[in-house]
Design an enzyme around this catalytic site. Structure first.
Site, PDB file in Angstrom:
ATOM      1  N   TYR A 177       0.853  -1.233  -0.010  1.00 42.75           N
ATOM      2  CA  TYR A 177      -0.139  -0.136   0.143  1.00 42.75           C
ATOM      3  C   TYR A 177       0.919   1.208   0.028  1.00 42.75           C
ATOM      4  O   TYR A 177       0.385   2.311   0.232  1.00 42.75           O
ATOM      5  CB  TYR A 177      -0.949   0.062   1.170  1.00 42.75           C
ATOM      6  CG  TYR A 177      -1.510  -1.041   1.638  1.00 42.75           C
ATOM      7  CD1 TYR A 177      -2.406  -1.842   0.819  1.00 42.75           C
ATOM      8  CD2 TYR A 177      -1.614  -1.710   3.021  1.00 42.75           C
ATOM      9  CE1 TYR A 177      -3.266  -2.897   1.454  1.00 42.75           C
ATOM     10  CE2 TYR A 177      -2.160  -2.845   3.395  1.00 42.75           C
ATOM     11  CZ  TYR A 177      -2.966  -3.361   2.771  1.00 42.75           C
ATOM     12  OH  TYR A 177      -3.668  -4.604   2.881  1.00 42.75           O
ATOM     13  N   CYS A 204      14.571 -10.429  -1.586  1.00 48.93           N
ATOM     14  CA  CYS A 204      15.266 -10.297  -2.853  1.00 48.93           C
ATOM     15  C   CYS A 204      14.140  -9.727  -3.718  1.00 48.93           C
ATOM     16  O   CYS A 204      13.673 -10.150  -4.834  1.00 48.93           O
ATOM     17  CB  CYS A 204      15.349 -11.823  -3.346  1.00 48.93           C
ATOM     18  SG  CYS A 204      16.545 -11.772  -4.993  1.00 48.93           S
ATOM     19  N   GLU A 205      13.946  -8.377  -3.375  1.00 52.30           N
ATOM     20  CA  GLU A 205      13.102  -7.529  -4.184  1.00 52.30           C
ATOM     21  C   GLU A 205      13.555  -6.202  -3.878  1.00 52.30           C
ATOM     22  O   GLU A 205      13.775  -5.586  -2.831  1.00 52.30           O
ATOM     23  CB  GLU A 205      11.572  -7.570  -3.696  1.00 52.30           C
ATOM     24  CG  GLU A 205      10.742  -9.012  -3.808  1.00 52.30           C
ATOM     25  CD  GLU A 205      10.411  -9.104  -5.052  1.00 52.30           C
ATOM     26  OE1 GLU A 205      10.416  -8.356  -5.966  1.00 52.30           O
ATOM     27  OE2 GLU A 205      10.153 -10.209  -5.221  1.00 52.30           O
TER      28      GLU A 205
END
Ligand SMILES: Cc1ncc(COP(=O)(O)O)c(C=O)c1O
Length: 283
Positions: A177, A204-205
């Protein structure tokens, strides 16, 4: 539950009361639904319910909701039902960052109760039992998340990333959000900031960012960083993203700390795995 057709200013993923919503019966179908239920021997309409969304700062939507619910009550009575309850859902916002300005719980209750009494009086309705379902406003400010500071990446004239040992698996709200938070160091909460950093998690982002533009005093790996107001929609929305075990939860009150949820163990992440018979002999 029906959608009351009330718009409010909150993130579109936590807005539920507008017409184009997956939650509740459409208000235009309410008469049909209540007529159908009036013919069902197994059904008793005990109450009517609407929840307009979450993290709402204005009181007007809830004031408007009283009239919408009272109209629905008139309709239900006309169709032979005797609902005793009106439920206004939850939705009261909290202060995550200094610019958030929610009404107090008392102020919200007063607005909702007065609006409901007025709406019922205008329609000559006996006062129903008034229910609400507060979530965030009760528990979010009571929780904090403690992270240990890890590595840092400094890109001259561009950004400083500080990584912690958690992130989107224990708090998916920022990536879901774009939610904002406030954070400080556990042992120096009031220390003057000397830099502005981007606080990132260990998943891992690239989107695993807990806080952008966080003013911080100098930190070292091992420092404990506190993210405030994480008592709602954090533990309950936590995941094992990247096979990260969930953290422990500790209840702290009156100088006493008690473990109320122990830390998940890595081996527990494999507890639902099943090795098919035909692969057991491989290797
Ligand atoms: C039906 C319903 N009622 C109440 C709540 C609690 O809302 P809040 O935490 O915003 O008070 C929710 C939250 O999603 C909900 O779906």
């Amino acid at each position: 539950r029906f959608t009351p057709g009330i718009e409010c200013h909150t993130h579109e993923y936590i807005r539920t009361g507008h017409l184009d919503s997956k939650f509740g019966f459409d208000p235009d179908q309410l008469e049909q639904v209540l007529t159908h239920l009036a013919g069902c021997r197994w059904a008793r309409v005990q109450g009517l319910h609407a929840h307009i969304g979450s993290q709402i700062f204005e009181v007007e939507p809830h004031r408007d909701l009283a009239a919408v619910l009272a109209d629905a009550l008139v309709l239900a009575r006309r169709l032979g039902h005797e609902p005793s309850d009106l439920n206004v859902g939850g939705g009261l916002g909290i202060r995550y960052v200094a610019s958030d300005d929610p009404p107090s719980i008392d102020g919200w209750v007063q607005v909702v109760a007065e609006a409901m009494v007025a709406a019922c009086r205008e329609r000559n309705l006996e006062l129903p039992r008034l229910l609400c379902e507060p979530g965030r406003s009760l528990v979010a400010p009571a929780g904090v998340t403690l992270y240990t500071v890890g590595s840092r990446k400094q890109i001259p004239d561009l950004n400083t990333y500080v990584a912690v040992d958690g992130g989107m698996s224990d708090n998916p709200r920022p990536i879901t959000y774009q939610s904002e938070y406030t954070a400080c160091l556990a042992d120096r909460p009031g220390a003057e900031a000397t830099e502005t950093v981007t606080l990132v998690g260990k998943h891992c982002e690239s989107g695993d960012v807990l806080l952008k533009q966080l003013p911080l005093p100098a930190t070292e790996p091992g420092d404990v960083l506190v993210v405030l107001a994480t008592g709602a929609y954090n533990a309950s929305m936590a995941s094992n993203y990247n096979r990260i075990p969930k953290p422990a939860a500790v209840l702290v009150a009156d100088g006493c700390a008690e473990l109320v949820q122990r830390r998940e163990r890595p081996d527990e992440l494999l507890r639902y795995d099943v090795l098919p018979e035909r692969l057991r002999s491989v290797g």
